[in-house]
Design an enzyme around this catalytic site. Structure first.
Site, short mmCIF file in Angstrom:
data_model
loop_
_atom_site.label_atom_id
_atom_site.label_comp_id
_atom_site.label_asym_id
_atom_site.label_seq_id
_atom_site.Cartn_x
_atom_site.Cartn_y
_atom_site.Cartn_z
N ASP A 82 125.86 -24.26 67.39
CA ASP A 82 125.50 -23.27 68.41
C ASP A 82 126.76 -22.65 69.02
OD1 ASP A 82 123.86 -21.84 70.12
OD2 ASP A 82 122.76 -23.60 70.84
N ASP A 113 116.35 -16.88 69.90
CA ASP A 113 115.71 -17.86 70.79
C ASP A 113 114.30 -17.41 71.12
OD1 ASP A 113 117.59 -19.78 70.96
OD2 ASP A 113 118.38 -19.18 72.92
C1 DGJ Z 1 120.61 -22.00 72.33
C2 DGJ Z 1 119.87 -22.15 71.02
O1 DGJ Z 1 119.55 -20.91 70.50
C3 DGJ Z 1 118.64 -22.99 71.27
O2 DGJ Z 1 117.87 -23.06 70.12
C4 DGJ Z 1 119.07 -24.34 71.72
O3 DGJ Z 1 119.78 -24.98 70.71
C5 DGJ Z 1 119.91 -24.22 72.98
N1 DGJ Z 1 120.99 -23.29 72.81
C6 DGJ Z 1 120.45 -25.56 73.38
O4 DGJ Z 1 121.34 -25.47 74.40
#
Ligand code: DGJ
Length: 741
Positions: free
Chosen positions: A479, A549
């Site tokens: 991430d 997301d």
């Molecule tokens: C952002 C990601 O896109 C999510 O899927 C998740 O992993 C969160 N960060 C966790 O902090």
């Protein structure tokens, strides 16, 4: 043979199966762009295409040559300050402060195949697919600076990859203020610029605008490719659609600050520039040093945007993504993020994992919050060791339990980040990117590590390695949840601070390179708050990326449809999540959520241990269905049909078809149900016109031409005679199309 050189006229003709790209050495060793488009015959020269008239307001090359006016040329890689007032492909500042250069053609080489670039993600030809590379050498005699322009022709995917390499053979240092990867001067401006814009949770929405006089650009200075603008762009004729018409595609194998620019000049020449963004960039080139730009990918077709997407998808599968992933079906995963957020313990997680096993899911991914003492997003980034309060027996033991269930195990990291509340920060406060004595700006309550420093990358590598080994890890979600501010390195001298954005990205690539080499069986999925770093640089190391997301089915229609123009389905992480949706509050049917997510690297992102029996049963069927058709969904040829970016955006449809044109799966999605609706048709694509097909096991058979040209009649999905009325809002219909043997 893909590269044809006429030695006498110094004409270079690069041919793919269906396209030609031609340039020529003009007077004074300047390279002139001649043609890029549909394949034409090889000839010694194309003088007609180079015709220029004397323009009174354009500077001449010299008093003796008033008719040679470089500001009026279509060029290959142009300078600035010597008569061409359009934006240049490069700029070099010399020790006397001058930015004037004079690169002249010197010689060329043709080499078979395509070598990878050192330290940068890049394309390759590991399968002897006929790639040929042309290297054109130019020199600025005065300062002994060499410039290599690299062109690799990938004939069968109709792709040309370009980059530039500056080599300082002089005695003085120089500074590169701009070093783009590719320039293309097109002869007219009758194009629409198609870009993919958005923001967090609304990534890669298609925006189409006619070119106009002057500069139009998309770029990033966030040190990520960014969700605001994706580096992929197209230039399409105004009449071009998904099914027909001329279109060029441009992309960059890079994950940092980029620039895609089109400048329409006074003669309607459209100059395309693609590369590292010159804003926030400078590179000191000491004697004997070289600077290699990232690679730009160019592709052309006269046959519409579906064809362009397909040829680029085929190209990335063969020549960008690690060969082992080319056809590797991606595991169906369940991720605990939206199920638990930070609030979990081993029992909760194991319940999800056990249920996953029952439902046929193949991998359990433990997301954010397993390390340090991270119970919210303020702490622990950089402390890549287990939180014993959550996993008392350690992450290794937890991984064993997941593996013992017969599932693969995946783990979340955010390797580039640091929290002030962390052991890492206590030990190394100077590793946090900041300007001494000035405020450091937080993003999502966190800061960024100085990845330009090798010792920082080493430390993160060591911590991650230990976890990978302890857990026998199968998958990493990498991430990256903020953009970089106060871009500065305390380890770099003052005159090198503008190198920092690129050096940072090189550090990220270095960590990826080392991890993927040391642990070749770990599958990486890149993520940057969802789709903030959905680019070819990442895809070289991590063959799939978390698309967004935003997991709402309706929003995902646009996001995935938009993304599909530049990136194939297997690259798009797509999960079914709970309703009401976390990002939009919308309630959509489970069937629709799956029908959207099927067109990608599929998974679930909800607490499957808390589902009703009926829902669990539906999920089990979805998983079984997806396994049966996974290869088609992930690697089939994708045809977009109804665009959510057209009209009121109420309908979207697309289809995947296999190579034999024997099986296809089409899905049509409807956002809102309209009462007493007119009859609509779904016109299929990509079938064999002469084959007969059944649709959803129909008794009747249909010829491919019938399904493509006459279409399938779509009636209302709302049954107003039903005793219990089901909403037909957010509905989807799937059509299984199978050739009759
Ligand atoms: C952002 C990601 O896109 C999510 O899927 C998740 O992993 C969160 N960060 C966790 O902090």
């Amino acid at each position: 043979m893909a590269i044809h050189v006429d030695e006498t006229n110094q004409t270079f003709h690069l041919q793919t199966d269906h396209t030609s790209y031609i340039f020529q050495v003009l007077a004074h060793g300047i390279l002139g762009q001649v043609y890029y488009g549909k394949k034409i015959h090889v000839k010694p020269q194309y003088n007609e295409l180079l015709k220029r008239e004397l323009k009174t307001d354009t500077p001449a090359y010299s008093l003796d040559e008033p008719r040679f006016q470089i500001g009026d040329l279509k060029q290959e890689y142009s300078d600035t300050g010597t008569g061409d007032f359009r934006r240049p492909a490069y700029q070099v500042t010399q020790s006397n402060g001058s930015r004037i250069t004079d690169f002249k053609y010197d010689h060329y080489e043709v080499v078979q195949g395509k070598q990878r670039l050192a330290g940068l993600p890049s394309t390759f030809d590991d399968t002897d697919d006929g790639a040929e590379t042309l290297i054109v050498h130019l020199t600025d005699e005065l300062i002994q600076l060499d410039l290599e322009l690299n062109y690799t022709v990938f004939p069968h995917q109709d792709v040309i990859v370009r980059s530039a390499n500056f080599k300082n053979h002089g005695v003085e240092p120089v500074a590169l203020n701009a070093a783009l990867s590719a320039q293309l001067d097109l002869p007219d401006k009758q194009y629409d610029l198609i870009q993919f814009a958005g923001t967090w949770a609304r990534e890669r929405h298609l925006v189409r605008t006619p070119l106009r006089s002057g500069i139009q650009a998309i770029d990033s200075v966030r040190t990520t490719s960014s969700p605001q603008q994706n580096p992929f762009m197209m230039l399409a004729r105004p009449q071009t659609t998904d099914d027909r018409g001329e279109v060029f595609g441009f992309n960059l194998v890079y994950s940092g600050n980029f620039l895609d620019q089109v400048e329409v000049d006074q003669w309607n020449v459209s100059r395309v520039l693609v590369g590292i963004n010159p804003a926030e960039f400078e590179w000191q080139l000491a004697p004997d040093k070289a600077f290699q730009t990232p690679e730009a990918v160019m592709s052309y077709t006269p046959d519409g945007m579906n064809q362009l997407s397909q040829q680029m998808a085929a190209f990335y599968g063969e020549h960008l993504v690690d060969v082992k992933y080319r056809r590797m079906e991606r595991p169906i995963l369940v991720n605990n993020w939206e199920a638990t957020y930070f609030d979990f313990n081993d029992e909760k997680l194991l319940n999800i994992a056990k249920q996953a096993k029952k439902l046929g899911i193949e991998m359990f991914v433990l997301d954010d919050g397993w390390f340090g003492h991270r119970n919210d997003d303020h702490t622990s980034l950089g402390d890549w060791f287990v939180d014993p309060k959550k996993l008392p027996n350690g992450v290794g033991a937890f991984a064993d339990e997941v593996h013992d269930l017969g599932l693969k195990f995946g783990l979340w990291f955010e390797p580039e980040m640091i929290s002030m509340d962390s052991e890492l920060y206590q030990k190394h406060p100077d590793w946090l990117i900041h300007v001494p004595k000035r405020r450091a700006t937080p993003g999502r309550n966190q800061y960024v590590l100085d990845f330009s420093r090798p010792e920082v990358v080493d430390a993160i590598y060591a911590m991650m390695s230990k976890v990978i080994q302890d857990t026998k890890l199968d998958y990493i979600k990498w991430d990256m949840n903020r953009y970089i501010t106060e871009m500065y390195s305390t380890a770099l001298p003052a005159d090198r601070q503008l190198e920092m954005p690129h050096r940072y990205i090189l550090g990220v690539y270095n960590l990826y390179e080392r991890l993927t080499k040391a642990y070749p069986d770990v599958l990486f999925e890149s993520c940057a708050s969802g789709g903030g770093r959905f680019d070819l640089g990442m895809m070289y190391y991590a063959p799939q990326a978390w698309t967004s997301d935003d997991t709402d089915a309706v929003e995902r229609m646009k996001i995935q449809f938009g993304t599909s123009y530049g990136y194939p389905q297997a690259m798009m992480g797509a999960h079914v999540s709970a309703v009401p949706n976390e990002q939009t509050g919308r309630i959509t049917p489970l069937e629709t959520r799956a029908n959207v997510a099927f067109y990608g690297a599929f998974g679930y992102e909800l607490d499957i241990s808390k589902m009703s029996d009926q829902e669990a049963d539906e999920v089990k069927k979805q998983v079984a269905f997806y396994k049966q058709h996974r290869s088609l969904y992930q690697f089939g040829k994708l045809y977009r049909m109804d665009s959510p970016f057209d009209g009121d955006g109420n309908v979207m449809s697309w289809l995947v078809v296999d190579e034999q044109q024997a099986h296809a799966i089409a899905t049509r999605y409807q956002v809102l149900n309209h009462p007493n609706a007119p009859y609509e048709r779904l016109y299929l694509r990509g079938l064999d016109p002469d084959k007969q097909y059944r649709v959803n096991d129909s008794t009747e058979t249909y010829y491919g031409d019938e399904l493509m040209n006459a279409g399938i009649v779509i009636g209302s999905e709302f049954d107003d005679t039903a005793a219990v009325k089901n909403s037909a809002d957010f509905s989807s219909r799937r059509f299984m199309i199978d050739a009759v043997q």
